[in-house]
Design a protein around this motif. Structure first.
Motif, PDB file in Angstrom:
ATOM      1  N   ALA A  48       4.204 -18.464 -22.374  1.00 43.38           N
ATOM      2  CA  ALA A  48       4.383 -17.180 -23.040  1.00 43.38           C
ATOM      3  C   ALA A  48       3.516 -16.149 -22.335  1.00 43.38           C
ATOM      4  O   ALA A  48       2.536 -16.493 -21.668  1.00 43.38           O
ATOM      5  N   ASP A  49       3.875 -14.882 -22.470  1.00 39.67           N
ATOM      6  CA  ASP A  49       3.079 -13.842 -21.842  1.00 39.67           C
ATOM      7  C   ASP A  49       3.123 -12.567 -22.670  1.00 39.67           C
ATOM      8  O   ASP A  49       4.013 -12.367 -23.488  1.00 39.67           O
ATOM      9  N   ARG A  50       2.131 -11.726 -22.427  1.00 41.12           N
ATOM     10  CA  ARG A  50       2.001 -10.458 -23.151  1.00 41.12           C
ATOM     11  C   ARG A  50       1.350  -9.446 -22.219  1.00 41.12           C
ATOM     12  O   ARG A  50       0.334  -9.739 -21.587  1.00 41.12           O
ATOM     13  N   THR A  51       1.929  -8.276 -22.104  1.00 43.47           N
ATOM     14  CA  THR A  51       1.336  -7.218 -21.283  1.00 43.47           C
ATOM     15  C   THR A  51       0.142  -6.619 -22.013  1.00 43.47           C
ATOM     16  O   THR A  51       0.251  -6.230 -23.173  1.00 43.47           O
ATOM     17  N   VAL A  52      -1.002  -6.576 -21.340  1.00 49.23           N
ATOM     18  CA  VAL A  52      -2.200  -6.030 -21.964  1.00 49.23           C
ATOM     19  C   VAL A  52      -2.658  -4.728 -21.303  1.00 49.23           C
ATOM     20  O   VAL A  52      -3.636  -4.124 -21.743  1.00 49.23           O
ATOM     21  N   GLY A  53      -1.969  -4.295 -20.252  1.00 48.33           N
ATOM     22  CA  GLY A  53      -2.329  -3.038 -19.613  1.00 48.33           C
ATOM     23  C   GLY A  53      -1.437  -2.735 -18.428  1.00 48.33           C
ATOM     24  O   GLY A  53      -0.642  -3.565 -17.994  1.00 48.33           O
ATOM     25  N   GLU A  54      -1.540  -1.523 -17.934  1.00 48.05           N
ATOM     26  CA  GLU A  54      -0.816  -1.079 -16.735  1.00 48.05           C
ATOM     27  C   GLU A  54      -1.829  -0.472 -15.777  1.00 48.05           C
ATOM     28  O   GLU A  54      -2.821   0.117 -16.191  1.00 48.05           O
ATOM     29  N   GLU A  55      -1.557  -0.619 -14.485  1.00 46.86           N
ATOM     30  CA  GLU A  55      -2.462  -0.063 -13.484  1.00 46.86           C
ATOM     31  C   GLU A  55      -1.664   0.600 -12.372  1.00 46.86           C
ATOM     32  O   GLU A  55      -0.593   0.116 -11.985  1.00 46.86           O
ATOM     33  N   ALA A  56      -2.191   1.694 -11.884  1.00 43.92           N
ATOM     34  CA  ALA A  56      -1.499   2.453 -10.841  1.00 43.92           C
ATOM     35  C   ALA A  56      -1.565   1.746  -9.496  1.00 43.92           C
ATOM     36  O   ALA A  56      -2.547   1.080  -9.167  1.00 43.92           O
ATOM     37  N   ILE A  57      -0.473   1.888  -8.736  1.00 46.26           N
ATOM     38  CA  ILE A  57      -0.444   1.467  -7.335  1.00 46.26           C
ATOM     39  C   ILE A  57      -0.862   2.663  -6.486  1.00 46.26           C
ATOM     40  O   ILE A  57      -0.440   3.797  -6.736  1.00 46.26           O
ATOM     41  N   VAL A  58      -1.716   2.413  -5.486  1.00 48.39           N
ATOM     42  CA  VAL A  58      -2.153   3.481  -4.586  1.00 48.39           C
ATOM     43  C   VAL A  58      -1.818   3.115  -3.155  1.00 48.39           C
ATOM     44  O   VAL A  58      -1.597   1.942  -2.832  1.00 48.39           O
ATOM     45  N   ALA A  59      -1.768   4.135  -2.307  1.00 50.82           N
ATOM     46  CA  ALA A  59      -1.503   3.935  -0.873  1.00 50.82           C
ATOM     47  C   ALA A  59      -2.829   3.887  -0.127  1.00 50.82           C
ATOM     48  O   ALA A  59      -3.734   4.687  -0.386  1.00 50.82           O
ATOM     49  N   ALA A  60      -2.956   2.930   0.805  1.00 48.47           N
ATOM     50  CA  ALA A  60      -4.125   2.842   1.683  1.00 48.47           C
ATOM     51  C   ALA A  60      -3.659   3.158   3.093  1.00 48.47           C
ATOM     52  O   ALA A  60      -2.771   2.478   3.627  1.00 48.47           O
ATOM     53  N   VAL A  61      -4.243   4.187   3.689  1.00 51.04           N
ATOM     54  CA  VAL A  61      -3.814   4.651   5.017  1.00 51.04           C
ATOM     55  C   VAL A  61      -5.048   4.776   5.916  1.00 51.04           C
ATOM     56  O   VAL A  61      -6.178   4.892   5.426  1.00 51.04           O
ATOM     57  N   PRO A  62      -4.859   4.755   7.245  1.00 48.68           N
ATOM     58  CA  PRO A  62      -6.008   4.979   8.131  1.00 48.68           C
ATOM     59  C   PRO A  62      -6.623   6.350   7.884  1.00 48.68           C
ATOM     60  O   PRO A  62      -5.919   7.322   7.570  1.00 48.68           O
ATOM     61  N   SER A  63      -7.922   6.442   8.004  1.00 47.85           N
ATOM     62  CA  SER A  63      -8.608   7.714   7.741  1.00 47.85           C
ATOM     63  C   SER A  63      -8.108   8.845   8.629  1.00 47.85           C
ATOM     64  O   SER A  63      -8.143  10.019   8.228  1.00 47.85           O
ATOM     65  N   ALA A  64      -7.661   8.512   9.834  1.00 47.77           N
ATOM     66  CA  ALA A  64      -7.175   9.543  10.760  1.00 47.77           C
ATOM     67  C   ALA A  64      -5.705   9.882  10.547  1.00 47.77           C
ATOM     68  O   ALA A  64      -5.183  10.798  11.200  1.00 47.77           O
ATOM     69  N   ASP A  65      -5.019   9.191   9.653  1.00 47.98           N
ATOM     70  CA  ASP A  65      -3.602   9.429   9.423  1.00 47.98           C
ATOM     71  C   ASP A  65      -3.402  10.761   8.707  1.00 47.98           C
ATOM     72  O   ASP A  65      -4.212  11.164   7.866  1.00 47.98           O
ATOM     73  N   PRO A  66      -2.335  11.515   9.033  1.00 51.47           N
ATOM     74  CA  PRO A  66      -2.074  12.788   8.335  1.00 51.47           C
ATOM     75  C   PRO A  66      -1.994  12.640   6.818  1.00 51.47           C
ATOM     76  O   PRO A  66      -2.343  13.564   6.081  1.00 51.47           O
ATOM     77  N   LEU A  67      -1.557  11.459   6.335  1.00 52.32           N
ATOM     78  CA  LEU A  67      -1.484  11.268   4.882  1.00 52.32           C
ATOM     79  C   LEU A  67      -2.865  11.296   4.241  1.00 52.32           C
ATOM     80  O   LEU A  67      -2.996  11.601   3.051  1.00 52.32           O
TER      81      LEU A  67
END
Length: 295
Positions: free
Chosen positions: A157-176
């Protein structure tokens, strides 16, 4: 030697009066006298002397009294301990955490449970979702905080106890890295650093669906076993990747910029899973606790 005899003996020894002891024990006085005599016969020695002035302890009785009190106290403690274990107020609970479990949600859940049930020993371990599902079925763990069950058969059995955001990880020199937030369109057709699907197939699918759209599976430029290796590969310029916000905060890799998505931000759940037929009362206390937190 019966505990009943010890209780009767202690009552008479403390009251030094059969009538008062009988009233204290809610028994008839003649029956109490008979039980004391039977106890003395079993021990082979007198515990009380009886005269017109009342009852007095013999030397043997005086020697027995502290030991009898200790035995009765220990017996009562054992009864209370057993009842607490049976009611889930004491015991042991083993919980496995997915390695990407968000500290805020999980820490608060475990801390509040420990505070509410200090007599329950909470043992915490970690593992991949697929491994945790196997351990739940084997009963080597009682519960698991995972992202999503990979094999949600009827026995778990399972139960959702929370949601968490997905984030992007990019190189520091990347335009993003110069953007405050990135759009989903910004990451389309970018080289992707990713992790093996067998570590958590449903989570793997959910993250890609959330970022790229349902069923869209971009080509992977580089495979890595877990988040820290993925971030190091991104820092070396092999592509971009996506991780949960909590995991990004826990891992500090030089050369990485972490950026949130524009709303509606992609998210993944944190799920509590357990075996339906696990009889551990401490587990059921934990389930009650998480249900209360949901309300």
């Amino acid at each position: 030697m019966e505990l009943r005899h010890l209780r009767y003996f202690v009552a008479v020894a403390e009251e030094l009066h059969y009538g008062r002891a009988a009233r204290r024990l809610y028994v008839a006085q003649p029956g109490l006298s008979q039980q004391i005599m039977a106890f003395e016969k079993e021990l082979g020695t007198a515990l009380f002397t009886r005269n017109r002035r009342g009852v007095a302890l013999t030397d043997a009785g005086a020697a027995l009294l502290p030991a009898a009190r200790d035995i009765l106290a220990r017996a009562e403690a054992a009864v209370q301990m057993t009842r607490r274990y049976g009611a889930g107020e004491a015991g042991q609970l083993t919980i496995s955490l997915t390695r990407s479990a968000p500290r805020g949600i999980v820490t608060e859940l475990l801390d509040t449970f420990r505070a509410a049930h200090p007599a329950i020993e909470v043992r915490v371990t970690s593992g991949f979702t697929a491994h945790d599902e196997q351990r739940l079925r084997e009963r080597s763990i009682d519960a698991a905080l995972v992202r999503m069950l990979d094999d949600p058969r009827g026995d778990l059995a399972d139960r959702t106890v929370g949601e968490e955001a997905i984030v992007a990880a990019v190189p520091s020199a990347d335009p993003l890295a110069r953007k405050r937030r990135v759009r989903r369109a910004d990451v389309t057709d970018r080289p992707l650093v990713w992790w093996p699907r067998e570590h958590g197939p449903r989570m793997w699918d959910r993250m890609l669906d959330e970022v790229f759209g349902e069923g869209v599976r971009p080509p992977v430029a580089r495979w890595e076993p877990e988040e820290e290796h993925m971030l190091h590969a991104v820092a070396q310029g092999h592509g971009i990747t996506f991780i949960t916000e909590g995991r990004a905060a826990a891992l500090h890799v030089p050369g990485i910029a972490v950026r949130r998505f524009t709303d509606p931000a992609p998210t993944v759940p944190i799920t509590l899973a357990w075996s339906r037929d696990n009889p551990n009362p401490a587990l059921h206390r934990f389930l009650e606790h998480t249900a209360d937190d949901d309300t």
